[in-house]
Design a protein around this motif. Structure first.
Motif, short mmCIF file in Angstrom:
data_model
loop_
_atom_site.label_atom_id
_atom_site.label_comp_id
_atom_site.label_asym_id
_atom_site.label_seq_id
_atom_site.Cartn_x
_atom_site.Cartn_y
_atom_site.Cartn_z
N LEU A 36 35.74 37.77 38.98
CA LEU A 36 35.64 38.93 38.10
C LEU A 36 35.21 38.52 36.69
O LEU A 36 34.36 39.18 36.07
N THR A 37 35.74 37.43 36.18
CA THR A 37 35.32 36.92 34.86
C THR A 37 33.82 36.64 34.85
O THR A 37 33.13 37.00 33.89
N ALA A 38 33.32 36.03 35.92
CA ALA A 38 31.89 35.72 36.00
C ALA A 38 31.05 37.00 36.04
O ALA A 38 29.98 37.06 35.42
N LEU A 39 31.53 38.02 36.74
CA LEU A 39 30.78 39.28 36.79
C LEU A 39 30.78 39.98 35.42
O LEU A 39 29.76 40.55 35.01
N ILE A 40 31.90 39.94 34.73
CA ILE A 40 31.97 40.54 33.39
C ILE A 40 31.06 39.79 32.43
O ILE A 40 30.33 40.38 31.64
N ARG A 41 31.08 38.48 32.52
CA ARG A 41 30.19 37.66 31.68
C ARG A 41 28.73 38.02 31.94
O ARG A 41 27.93 38.18 31.00
N GLU A 42 28.37 38.17 33.22
CA GLU A 42 26.99 38.53 33.56
C GLU A 42 26.65 39.93 33.06
O GLU A 42 25.54 40.19 32.61
N SER A 43 27.62 40.84 33.11
CA SER A 43 27.41 42.20 32.60
C SER A 43 27.09 42.15 31.11
O SER A 43 26.19 42.86 30.63
N ARG A 44 27.82 41.34 30.39
CA ARG A 44 27.56 41.18 28.95
C ARG A 44 26.18 40.56 28.72
O ARG A 44 25.44 40.97 27.83
N ARG A 45 25.87 39.56 29.51
CA ARG A 45 24.57 38.89 29.37
C ARG A 45 23.43 39.88 29.58
O ARG A 45 22.39 39.80 28.93
N ARG A 46 23.66 40.84 30.47
CA ARG A 46 22.64 41.85 30.75
C ARG A 46 22.76 43.07 29.84
O ARG A 46 22.13 44.09 30.07
N ASN A 47 23.60 42.95 28.81
CA ASN A 47 23.77 43.98 27.78
C ASN A 47 24.30 45.31 28.31
O ASN A 47 23.97 46.37 27.78
N ALA A 48 25.17 45.26 29.31
CA ALA A 48 25.81 46.48 29.80
C ALA A 48 26.85 46.94 28.77
O ALA A 48 27.44 46.12 28.06
N GLU A 49 27.07 48.23 28.71
CA GLU A 49 28.09 48.78 27.82
C GLU A 49 29.42 48.96 28.54
O GLU A 49 30.47 48.90 27.91
N ASP A 50 29.36 49.22 29.84
CA ASP A 50 30.56 49.44 30.65
C ASP A 50 30.41 48.75 31.99
O ASP A 50 29.30 48.61 32.50
N VAL A 51 31.55 48.35 32.56
CA VAL A 51 31.59 47.86 33.93
C VAL A 51 32.42 48.86 34.72
O VAL A 51 33.54 49.20 34.32
N LEU A 52 31.87 49.34 35.83
CA LEU A 52 32.57 50.27 36.71
C LEU A 52 32.86 49.60 38.03
O LEU A 52 32.17 48.64 38.41
N LEU A 53 33.86 50.11 38.74
CA LEU A 53 34.13 49.65 40.10
C LEU A 53 34.95 50.71 40.83
O LEU A 53 35.55 51.58 40.20
N GLU A 54 34.91 50.64 42.14
CA GLU A 54 35.78 51.46 42.99
C GLU A 54 36.78 50.51 43.64
O GLU A 54 36.42 49.42 44.05
#
Length: 167
Positions: A97-115
């Protein structure tokens, strides 16, 4: 990219490759028998590297977990995250999960969503620890009729969760 979860000395995280798909699909069928993705879905997901990012956690040459992210700005969406029961509680899910959040930031996402399944409190607690909040319920989302809780992590309001995640 290769890194180790804090509590799992013999586990490394690395990018998923086409050679991993068969093993990942076998785990998918084992871990999510009702809602398992078809093999072709993993093939298709890996083929979209411009918007997707998939990882595996490996121990002693075997895949023990995996995770995937779709990022289409401004939203990143955790597509999947799983760890085999024998390896739960060792920090592998947190590392993925940390790696996915880091990648989200790298890709300049504003929010991370999940189900997450409403009947999966262990996963819900993981997401809450990371700062996710429940924002919606999708009734009977899963094939067996279980609701999905929609959770969101606003990246602009969160502090990096690990030293490695800080810029």
């Amino acid at each position: 990219m290769s890194e180790r979860p804090e509590d799992a000395d013999s586990v490394i995280l690395r990018e998923m490759t086409a050679e991993d798909i068969s093993a990942v699909h076998q785990l998918e069928c084992r871990l999510f028998p009702v809602d398992a993705w078809p093999l072709q879905m993993f093939v298709d997901e890996l083929g979209q590297s411009d918007t997707r990012h998939y990882l595996v956690a490996e121990a002693a040459g075997a895949i023990v977990g995996y995770a995937g992210l779709m990022c289409i700005q401004p939203i990143a969406d955790v597509q999947t995250i799983a760890v085999i029961p024998e390896q739960e509680g060792k920090g592998i899910g947190s590392a993925l999960l940390t790696a996915l959040i880091r990648e989200s930031r790298r890709r300049n996402a504003e929010d991370v969503l999940l189900e997450v399944r409403a009947d999966n409190p262990r996963a819900q607690q993981l997401y809450l620890r990371f700062g996710f909040e429940q924002i919606h319920v999708r009734p009977r989302y899963y094939r067996d009729g279980v609701d999905a809780l929609i959770m969101r992590l606003p990246l602009s309001e969160t502090v990096p969760t690990t030293e490695a995640e800080r810029p």
